[in-house]
Write a protein that holds these residues in place. Sequence first.
Motif, PDB file in Angstrom:
ATOM      1  N   LEU A 264       0.820  -1.204   0.000  1.00  0.00           N
ATOM      2  CA  LEU A 264       0.000   0.000   0.000  1.00  0.00           C
ATOM      3  C   LEU A 264       0.857   1.258   0.000  1.00  0.00           C
ATOM      4  N   GLY A 287      -6.570   0.785   4.024  1.00  0.00           N
ATOM      5  CA  GLY A 287      -6.308  -0.415   3.242  1.00  0.00           C
ATOM      6  C   GLY A 287      -7.139  -1.602   3.678  1.00  0.00           C
ATOM      7  N   PRO A 288      -6.920  -2.759   3.057  1.00  0.00           N
ATOM      8  CA  PRO A 288      -7.769  -3.926   3.290  1.00  0.00           C
ATOM      9  C   PRO A 288      -7.310  -4.830   4.423  1.00  0.00           C
ATOM     10  N   GLN A 360      -8.849  -3.868  -3.358  1.00  0.00           N
ATOM     11  CA  GLN A 360      -8.604  -2.587  -2.715  1.00  0.00           C
ATOM     12  C   GLN A 360      -9.394  -1.506  -3.434  1.00  0.00           C
TER      13      GLN A 360
END
Length: 518
Positions: A264, A287-288, A360
């Motif tokens: 990221l 983020g994920p 994402q």
Amino acid sequence: MADFPLTRNLSIGETLSQNEVEEVFGTDFGYQFKGITYRHPDEGKYVILLANEGAIYADEFGSGSEFTYTGEDVEEKGDQIETPANKALIDAADEPIPIYLFTSEDGVDEYEYRGLANVEDHEYVTDGTRMVYRFHMRELGIGSWEAHRGNGGESMTQSTDKRLTCDRFFGGVSNRIENLHTFIQYVEAESPTEDAANEWLREEFDADSETTRSQYLNFLRSLNLVDSTNGEYRLGPAGKRYLADPDSETLFALLDGAVAGFDLLLDALASMGPLSDEELRLILNSGPYGHDMEGAGVAIRHREWLQALGYAERDSQGGGPTRTGLTEAGYELWEAYEDGLITPIESEEETSELATSPLQDIADNPVPETTGEVTEEETIFYESNKESQRAATTEHEQAVGRLRSIFEERGFTCKKTRHSDLIAYKTGGPVFVFEVKSTSTGDLWGRIRKAVGQVVEYRYSDVIQREEFAGESTPGLFLSSEPPQPMMDYLSHLETEYGIAVLWWDGGLTGPSLDALD
């Protein structure tokens, strides 16, 4: 709503003093923040767990989010017994309760909140001198018990095998990689005992803090660079791989495979330009992987590794906050990463399937709508070669933004993955996976050839292998501007013979596959 033991919610990565921890939990530790603080108010039971990995308890952070915690009572008291605190952890394996994990360094009144932890199992074993409780635990990657229960008791991270945080190594940013390489070579040559390894670190790097030595060694174990078996250190699978190819790309791939978030930050620094530590924190939080940080400590340690590897550098612009940008090597890493030439080293085990990357969100307006020109302020930070790399990145990200807008206007949801530039889909309907290429720099024919192979692979790994994508899928190629005339026939051939949608931007969307989106 705050958890029942807390006066306010905690964020992963937040650093507090002992007094501040006491205020948050409405409790009093007395003269010392103990390893296991067990409380049982009327609202329910909970534990505050301090893993200082040092002089008192032999706590060990293993691979990924897993770690081993030793029960309470010091060696002078003989065999450990089932104290109320030890029993609380024993019972938590079958009946989970909130366990709030903190880490610290000896002699420093700073305690970093690592989030909730879960007891997976426990055993009562000898440590060579006495019987002790060993609790096998896992970081959940989530900071709130209420949110954890609302998630069905599952970890919030999409990559549960990855840690959310990383640790430093001796030598600061400037000498970290050299010192790490020297230590790995020492382990390979000597297979030292744990005591000998600690003494070597103390003498070579003035590492007097036992807690810091233990913390850094445990981090190397979590990366599989070293392994500790029967009281001796030996090279782990990743350590052998690193010594066989001891360059920055290998070490980055090892870090990226074990610690969530490096992908990221690399992508954000390439597409958004220099960022402050606070902005890096927000990138991780959005983020994920489940980062939920109030402070920037976790982002800073990620950033320091990128600096140490030579991929990022810091600079203060116009008296404002110090910002981090990619070096020339950092842009080259990002390009290779985007092209699938560098993949995270997550395991030495062979797999028959390509890994599926987390979906994402695509950032809104990651770069301004310009032609890739570098502002006067940016020129202070970037040298000429990096300016051209930044301009190419800007062109690429603007093309992604245009394609995303076109699909969203048609009712598609747009995401990206570690490798796929854009995945556009409708629930239960068609799915498009696009590779985006800029046309203004470099060998366009070479990039087109590369893109064809990439989009075919990513269609399989990021779309076909996902259960949520049930509709027909189409691979696609999107160019930032109209390609040269000699290339037109070939691009049309890709569509008619191989089913690859081909589009480009020329004041609007055009190309041989324009009707495919309707």
